[in-house]
Scaffold this motif. Structure first.
Motif, short mmCIF file in Angstrom:
data_model
loop_
_atom_site.label_atom_id
_atom_site.label_comp_id
_atom_site.label_asym_id
_atom_site.label_seq_id
_atom_site.Cartn_x
_atom_site.Cartn_y
_atom_site.Cartn_z
N LEU A 80 0.83 -1.21 0.00
CA LEU A 80 0.00 0.00 0.00
C LEU A 80 0.86 1.25 0.00
O LEU A 80 0.57 2.22 -0.70
CB LEU A 80 -0.93 0.00 1.23
CG LEU A 80 -1.93 -1.15 1.28
CD1 LEU A 80 -2.71 -1.14 2.60
CD2 LEU A 80 -2.91 -1.04 0.09
N GLU A 81 1.96 1.19 0.80
CA GLU A 81 2.85 2.36 0.87
C GLU A 81 3.50 2.63 -0.50
O GLU A 81 3.63 3.77 -0.93
CB GLU A 81 3.94 2.16 1.93
CG GLU A 81 3.40 2.26 3.35
CD GLU A 81 4.43 1.90 4.41
OE1 GLU A 81 5.63 2.21 4.22
OE2 GLU A 81 4.04 1.29 5.42
N GLU A 83 2.30 1.83 -3.38
CA GLU A 83 1.30 2.30 -4.35
C GLU A 83 1.04 3.80 -4.23
O GLU A 83 0.64 4.44 -5.20
CB GLU A 83 -0.02 1.54 -4.15
CG GLU A 83 0.01 0.19 -4.83
CD GLU A 83 -1.16 -0.71 -4.43
OE1 GLU A 83 -1.29 -1.79 -5.01
OE2 GLU A 83 -1.93 -0.32 -3.51
N LYS A 84 1.30 4.32 -3.01
CA LYS A 84 1.05 5.76 -2.80
C LYS A 84 2.12 6.63 -3.46
O LYS A 84 1.92 7.83 -3.65
CB LYS A 84 1.00 6.07 -1.30
CG LYS A 84 -0.32 5.70 -0.66
CD LYS A 84 -0.34 6.09 0.81
CE LYS A 84 -1.47 5.42 1.54
NZ LYS A 84 -1.24 5.34 2.98
N LEU A 85 3.26 6.06 -3.80
CA LEU A 85 4.34 6.86 -4.38
C LEU A 85 3.99 7.28 -5.83
O LEU A 85 3.22 6.61 -6.50
CB LEU A 85 5.65 6.05 -4.41
CG LEU A 85 6.24 5.66 -3.06
CD1 LEU A 85 7.47 4.78 -3.27
CD2 LEU A 85 6.63 6.90 -2.25
N ASP A 86 4.63 8.40 -6.24
CA ASP A 86 4.45 8.83 -7.64
C ASP A 86 5.27 7.93 -8.57
O ASP A 86 6.17 7.23 -8.10
CB ASP A 86 5.01 10.26 -7.84
CG ASP A 86 4.27 11.25 -7.01
OD1 ASP A 86 3.09 11.00 -6.73
OD2 ASP A 86 4.89 12.27 -6.63
#
Lengths: 299, 234
Positions: A80-81, A83-86
Motif C-alpha cells: 500500500l505504501e 502504491e502511494k508513491l508517484d
C-alpha cells in the motif's frame, strides 16, 4: 478552368527555368540533397535510439530487498505504501521461496546449494519489483522506496541508465542543431538561386507588368521554382532512405549487436521518412523562394 | 460627333525626389477614339506624362482619370487592372528574344490563362492588323527594326485595349519605316482604339495631321487641333 491553365503555365515556366539555369540550380539541389540525407539519417538514428530507450524503459525495474525477518502483514502493508508513491507503473512481489525455486530451476549449481536451505532457512530476501512510469525519475523513486521502513536496500542499475539517457538526448540535440543549421543554409542558397533567376528574367517581368499581370501572376512561377528545387533535391535522399535502410535492416537481421537494440521494421517506417523529406523539401523550397521574391521582386 | 472623354488630367504636377519638376500644373482631356501626339524638346515631360497615364509613376499632386478611374489613387498591387485595359509600346520594342513572334504576342494572353484556341485566333488577328502574319514563326533577331515594332504593337493590342500608349515608337527607325509604323497605328486607331503617341519627330507629326499637344518645361505650351500643327521650318 482558367486558374488551372494559369497554374499549368506557371508550373511549366518554373520547370523550364530550373533546367535553363541548371548549373545554378545544381548548387541549391546539392545542398538540399546533403541536408535531407542528414535529416534522414538523424531521424532514423533518433527512431532507433527511441526504440532502444523504450525497450530499456520497459525493462527498467527497481528491486527493493526487504528485511530478512519481515512479517507477512508488514509485506502487505508495504505494498500500500509503495502504491502511494508517484511514478509507479506496477508492483510485483517475489517471495524468497519463489526466487529460490526459480534459481534452482535455472541452474543445477543453485539447486545443490539452495536445496538444503528451504523454509525459514532460506538465506534469500523477499523482494518487491517496481516498474516506473518515467525512467528519467527512477533515481528519485528508488530513494523514496529505500526510505520505507523494512526496505533493506534497492537496486536499479544506478548511474548507467541516467548516463545512457543523457547520451541519447545529447545525440538528438546535436543532430537537431545540425539539421536546423543546414535547413537555414539551404533556404539562403535557394533564395540566392531564385534571386539570380529574378535578375535574369527582369525583362520578362517588366513585360508581364506592362501587359497587366497581377503580382500573384508574376510571383507564383518563382515560388514553384523553389518548390521544384526542393523536390529535385529530395529524390536522392528518398531513394537512399528507402533502399539504404531496408538493406541495413536485412544485413543486420533486425538487430544491432545485442537484442535490446532492435531496428524498426522498414515498412512503413521508410515511407513515413520519405513523406517527411518531401514535406521538408517543399517547405524549404517555398521559404527560400518566398524570401527572394519578397526581397527582390518589388512590384 | 459626340466625343467622350477617356483621359482627363486636372492640375497634374510631378516632382521627382531629386527636386526635378517634370510636369507643372498640367490639365488636358483626351476623348475616346482620338489620336494625339505629345511633342516637345528632350526633358519637357513627354514621357513622364504618359508614364502617369499608364501608372508607372504617381503624380505629386492633381488627378488623372483614365476611363473614369483616378489612376493616381490606385494602389501598386491593383495597377495590373488598369494595364489590362491599355497597351504600351516603347522605342526599344521590349520583345523576348527567345520567343517567336507568335509567342511574344501570345505571351500577354497566356498570363491570363486563355484557352489556346482563343489565343490562336486573337494572335493571328493582331498579326494581321500589323501585317506580320507571314512572320509568326520568326524570332526577333530575324526581323528588321520596323517589323520588331510591329510585333510590339501586335502584343499591345492583342487584348483589345481601349487605349494604346506609344512612347517614341519610331525613335529608332528611319523615315520610311516610321511611316509604315504610322500606317499600322492609323489602322489600330480606325478600329476605335485611342492612341497617345510621344514623339520628337515633328516631320511625321505634321504629316499625320492629328491633334498635337506641345509641352515645354513641364507645361502645355500649345494644344493644336487636328491638322493644325505646322513644324517650324529652319
Amino acid at each position: 478552368m482558367r486558374v488551372f491553365r494559369m497554374l499549368g503555365r506557371d508550373i511549366r515556366d518554373a520547370f523550364h527555368s530550373v533546367i535553363r539555369n541548371f548549373s545554378l540550380s545544381l548548387a541549391s539541389i546539392t545542398c538540399i540533397v546533403i541536408t535531407l540525407l542528414i535529416v534522414s539519417i538523424s531521424i532514423m538514428l533518433s527512431a532507433v535510439v527511441n526504440n532502444f530507450a523504450d525497450n530499456v524503459k520497459k525493462d527498467m525495474t527497481i528491486i527493493a530487498f526487504l528485511d530478512v525477518d519481515i512479517t507477512e502483514d508488514r509485506i502487505n502493508e508495504m505494498k500500500l505504501e509503495l502504491e502511494k508513491l508517484d511514478n509507479i507503473e506496477s508492483i510485483t512481489f517475489d517471495s524468497k521461496a519463489k526466487i529460490a525455486s526459480q534459481m534452482m530451476k535455472d541452474s543445477p549449481v543453485f539447486e545443490s546449494i539452495l536445496g538444503d536451505y528451504t523454509g525459514d532457512n532460506n538465506p534469500l530476501q523477499d523482494t518487491y519489483l517496481v516498474k516506473v512510469k518515467e525512467v528519467e525519475k527512477i533515481g528519485d523513486t528508488a530513494k523514496k522506496i529505500e526510505s520505507i521502513v523494512n526496505v533493506e536496500s534497492v537496486q536499479y542499475g544506478a548511474g548507467m541508465v541516467e548516463q545512457l539517457i543523457d547520451v541519447f538526448s545529447t545525440i538528438r540535440t546535436i543532430s537537431l542543431g545540425i539539421v536546423g543549421a543546414l535547413i537555414i543554409v539551404t533556404i539562403f542558397l535557394i533564395s540566392n538561386t531564385i534571386k539570380i533567376t529574378i535578375f535574369s528574367r527582369r525583362k520578362e517581368i517588366e513585360i508581364m507588368r506592362l501587359v497587366g499581370a497581377s503580382n500573384i501572376n508574376i510571383k507564383i512561377p518563382f515560388l514553384f521554382e523553389g518548390i521544384f528545387l526542393g523536390l529535385f533535391g529530395s529524390i536522392i535522399p528518398i531513394l537512399a532512405t528507402i533502399y539504404g535502410y531496408t538493406y541495413l535492416y536485412d544485413y543486420f537481421g533486425g538487430y544491432i549487436s545485442i537484442k535490446t537494440i532492435q531496428l524498426i521494421k522498414p515498412t512503413p517506417f521508410v515511407y513515413y521518412i520519405a513523406l517527411l523529406l518531401v514535406a521538408i523539401a517543399v517547405i524549404v523550397g517555398s521559404l527560400g523562394s518566398w524570401r527572394a521574391v519578397k526581397k527582390h521582386l518589388k512590384i | 460627333m459626340i466625343l467622350l472623354e477617356l483621359i482627363e488630367l486636372n492640375n497634374v504636377t510631378k516632382r521627382f525626389k531629386n527636386g526635378t519638376e517634370a510636369l507643372n500644373d498640367v490639365s488636358l482631356t483626351i476623348s475616346k477614339g482620338e489620336f494625339v501626339f505629345i511633342i516637345g524638346h528632350t526633358g519637357c515631360g513627354k514621357s513622364t506624362l504618359v508614364k502617369l497615364i499608364y501608372r508607372e509613376e504617381k503624380p505629386t499632386s492633381g488627378e488623372i482619370f483614365v476611363g473614369g478611374v483616378n489612376v493616381a489613387k490606385v494602389r501598386n498591387r491593383k495597377v495590373y487592372k488598369i494595364r489590362r485595359k491599355m497597351g504600351v509600346v516603347f522605342q526599344d520594342f521590349k520583345l523576348l528574344e527567345k520567343l517567336t513572334v507568335y509567342e511574344n504576342v501570345a505571351f500577354a494572353l497566356e498570363i491570363f490563362g486563355l484557352k489556346s484556341s482563343e489565343i490562336h485566333t486573337k494572335v493571328l488577328k493582331a498579326l494581321e492588323l500589323v501585317d506580320l502574319k507571314g512572320k509568326a514563326k520568326s524570332y526577333p533577331d530575324q526581323l528588321s527594326g520596323g517589323e520588331k515594332q510591329r510585333v510590339a504593337i501586335a502584343r499591345a493590342i492583342v487584348n483589345g485595349p481601349k487605349l494604346l500608349i506609344c512612347d517614341e515608337p519610331t525613335g529608332n527607325l528611319d523615315e520610311e519605316t516610321s511611316m509604315g509604323i504610322m500606317d499600322v497605328l492609323k489602322n489600330v486607331n480606325a478600329i476605335g482604339t485611342t492612341i497617345i503617341m510621344v514623339s520628337h519627330d515633328t516631320h511625321i507629326v505634321e504629316k499625320m495631321k492629328k491633334r498635337v499637344i506641345e509641352l515645354e518645361e513641364g507645361r502645355v505650351k500649345k494644344d493644336y487641333a487636328k491638322g493644325k500643327y505646322k513644324r517650324a521650318r529652319v
